[in-house]
Structure formats: C-alpha cells, structure tokens
Design a protein around this motif. Structure first.
Motif, PDB file in Angstrom:
ATOM      1  N   PRO A  16       0.828  -1.217   0.000  1.00 44.18           N
ATOM      2  CA  PRO A  16       0.000   0.000   0.000  1.00 44.18           C
ATOM      3  C   PRO A  16       0.858   1.261   0.000  1.00 44.18           C
ATOM      4  CG  PRO A  16      -0.854  -1.586   1.565  1.00 44.18           C
ATOM      5  CD  PRO A  16       0.479  -2.124   1.097  1.00 44.18           C
ATOM      6  N   VAL A  17       0.423   2.251  -0.757  1.00 47.96           N
ATOM      7  CA  VAL A  17       1.155   3.516  -0.891  1.00 47.96           C
ATOM      8  C   VAL A  17       0.542   4.540   0.064  1.00 47.96           C
ATOM      9  CG1 VAL A  17       1.681   5.406  -2.486  1.00 47.96           C
ATOM     10  CG2 VAL A  17       1.752   3.027  -3.297  1.00 47.96           C
ATOM     11  N   GLU A  18       1.392   5.173   0.836  1.00 47.26           N
ATOM     12  CA  GLU A  18       0.923   6.210   1.753  1.00 47.26           C
ATOM     13  C   GLU A  18       0.310   7.348   0.945  1.00 47.26           C
ATOM     14  OE1 GLU A  18       0.985   5.973   5.108  1.00 47.26           O
ATOM     15  OE2 GLU A  18       1.927   4.009   4.939  1.00 47.26           O
ATOM     16  N   CYS A  19      -0.838   7.826   1.397  1.00 50.73           N
ATOM     17  CA  CYS A  19      -1.491   8.965   0.778  1.00 50.73           C
ATOM     18  C   CYS A  19      -2.249   9.708   1.872  1.00 50.73           C
ATOM     19  CB  CYS A  19      -2.424   8.537  -0.358  1.00 50.73           C
ATOM     20  SG  CYS A  19      -3.826   7.522   0.143  1.00 50.73           S
ATOM     21  N   GLN A  20      -2.953  10.751   1.475  1.00 51.26           N
ATOM     22  CA  GLN A  20      -3.750  11.500   2.443  1.00 51.26           C
ATOM     23  C   GLN A  20      -5.120  11.769   1.852  1.00 51.26           C
ATOM     24  OE1 GLN A  20      -0.879  14.704   2.901  1.00 51.26           O
ATOM     25  NE2 GLN A  20      -0.566  14.052   5.008  1.00 51.26           N
ATOM     26  N   LEU A  21      -6.119  11.714   2.699  1.00 50.38           N
ATOM     27  CA  LEU A  21      -7.507  11.972   2.331  1.00 50.38           C
ATOM     28  C   LEU A  21      -7.902  13.332   2.888  1.00 50.38           C
ATOM     29  CD1 LEU A  21     -10.311  10.965   1.302  1.00 50.38           C
ATOM     30  CD2 LEU A  21     -10.619   9.967   3.576  1.00 50.38           C
ATOM     31  N   GLU A  22      -8.453  14.169   2.017  1.00 50.02           N
ATOM     32  CA  GLU A  22      -8.950  15.480   2.429  1.00 50.02           C
ATOM     33  C   GLU A  22     -10.440  15.532   2.123  1.00 50.02           C
ATOM     34  OE1 GLU A  22      -8.448  20.205   1.259  1.00 50.02           O
ATOM     35  OE2 GLU A  22      -7.392  18.684   0.096  1.00 50.02           O
ATOM     36  N   LEU A  23     -11.261  15.698   3.138  1.00 47.43           N
ATOM     37  CA  LEU A  23     -12.701  15.834   2.938  1.00 47.43           C
ATOM     38  C   LEU A  23     -12.994  17.266   2.529  1.00 47.43           C
ATOM     39  CD1 LEU A  23     -14.017  13.864   6.031  1.00 47.43           C
ATOM     40  CD2 LEU A  23     -13.505  13.014   3.740  1.00 47.43           C
ATOM     41  N   THR A  24     -13.781  17.453   1.443  1.00 46.65           N
ATOM     42  CA  THR A  24     -14.081  18.806   0.969  1.00 46.65           C
ATOM     43  C   THR A  24     -15.541  19.183   1.175  1.00 46.65           C
ATOM     44  OG1 THR A  24     -14.383  17.970  -1.287  1.00 46.65           O
ATOM     45  CG2 THR A  24     -12.197  18.841  -0.703  1.00 46.65           C
ATOM     46  N   THR A  25     -16.464  18.227   0.988  1.00 43.52           N
ATOM     47  CA  THR A  25     -17.872  18.470   1.290  1.00 43.52           C
ATOM     48  C   THR A  25     -18.486  17.210   1.874  1.00 43.52           C
ATOM     49  OG1 THR A  25     -18.762  17.820  -0.860  1.00 43.52           O
ATOM     50  CG2 THR A  25     -18.161  20.133  -0.614  1.00 43.52           C
ATOM     51  N   VAL A  26     -19.416  17.414   2.782  1.00 45.92           N
ATOM     52  CA  VAL A  26     -20.209  16.320   3.342  1.00 45.92           C
ATOM     53  C   VAL A  26     -21.666  16.742   3.208  1.00 45.92           C
ATOM     54  CG1 VAL A  26     -20.739  14.962   5.389  1.00 45.92           C
ATOM     55  CG2 VAL A  26     -18.367  15.639   4.936  1.00 45.92           C
ATOM     56  N   ASN A  27     -22.440  15.942   2.496  1.00 47.95           N
ATOM     57  CA  ASN A  27     -23.849  16.258   2.220  1.00 47.95           C
ATOM     58  C   ASN A  27     -24.008  17.659   1.616  1.00 47.95           C
ATOM     59  OD1 ASN A  27     -24.584  13.746   3.194  1.00 47.95           O
ATOM     60  ND2 ASN A  27     -24.843  14.521   5.269  1.00 47.95           N
ATOM     61  N   ARG A  28     -23.135  17.956   0.660  1.00 43.06           N
ATOM     62  CA  ARG A  28     -23.150  19.213  -0.112  1.00 43.06           C
ATOM     63  C   ARG A  28     -22.791  20.453   0.704  1.00 43.06           C
ATOM     64  NH1 ARG A  28     -23.381  16.734  -4.854  1.00 43.06           N
ATOM     65  NH2 ARG A  28     -25.272  15.577  -5.264  1.00 43.06           N
TER      66      ARG A  28
END
Length: 125
Positions: A16-28
C-alpha cells in the motif's frame, strides 16, 4: 455497494502507498478538514480504493474528497467522491473513491502507473 471491477487496467499496489484523504464536502456542505493519513490499495483512471482509520459512515452521507498522492516522485491531488465503505477490522475501513479527472489527468495517471508496473511495484488486474 457500486463497483467497477470490470474496468480495464486496475492497478493493485504490491505494498500500500501512503497517501492523504482530504474531505471537501459532506452532504453538499463545505467542509474544511485536515489531511487524514490513508493508504492507496488499488487505482484505475476512474477510481481507487483507499484504507483509513476514519469511519465516514459513507452509506449515510454524500462525501466529496481529494486524494493527495505521490507516484514516481510526482505529487498529485485527485478530486473525487466516496462511493462505498467496507469495514476491514475494528480500526480500519476501505473506501471506494470515484475519481473526477480530466482526460489529461487520466493520461498522466496512466503514464505513472505504467512506470510503476514496469518497476514491478504494482500489478495489473
């Protein structure tokens, strides 16, 4: 759960390759979040599977995000939205992310992935 497993050229990472998750919208609704550590499990030009400790309850929410990833010494930020969630154990979850890429970005990712395949760092499924 919606998957595209018949899509050609899905690349599975040997490690597995290290990455990052960025949340931009939740339920619009805009969401200014932090970068959350994650691991890239597999990827194609239209989507990827990542693993994270974060429980997003994706079946209950519409979640748009960005995946921050380094492939072959090049940094990428791929926009997308979470399509499904699967619990792996008590502390980790897998997510299917539909990537929203331009044709140029799709070509760039294919170039990078072919390079990784040639180095035997990934396998074509």
């Amino acid at each position: 759960m919606i998957t595209r497993r018949k899509e050609p050229f899905r690349y599975s990472m040997k490690e597995p390759v290290e990455c990052q998750l960025e949340l931009t919208t939740v339920n619009r609704m805009s969401f200014s979040g932090k970068l959350v550590p994650a691991k890239l499990i597999d990827i194609s030009k239209n989507g990827c599977r990542i693993r994270s400790f974060l429980d997003l309850k994706a079946s209950e929410h519409f979640i748009e995000c960005r995946i921050h990833l380094r492939l072959n010494e090049e940094n990428f930020i791929f926009p997308g939205h979470v399509r499904w969630q699967r619990i792996m154990d008590d502390t980790e979850y897998d997510y299917g992310v539909h990537l929203l890429l331009t044709d140029n970005e799709k070509e760039q990712i294919n170039i990078q992935l072919r390079g990784l395949a040639a180095e035997r760092k990934i396998k074509v499924m």
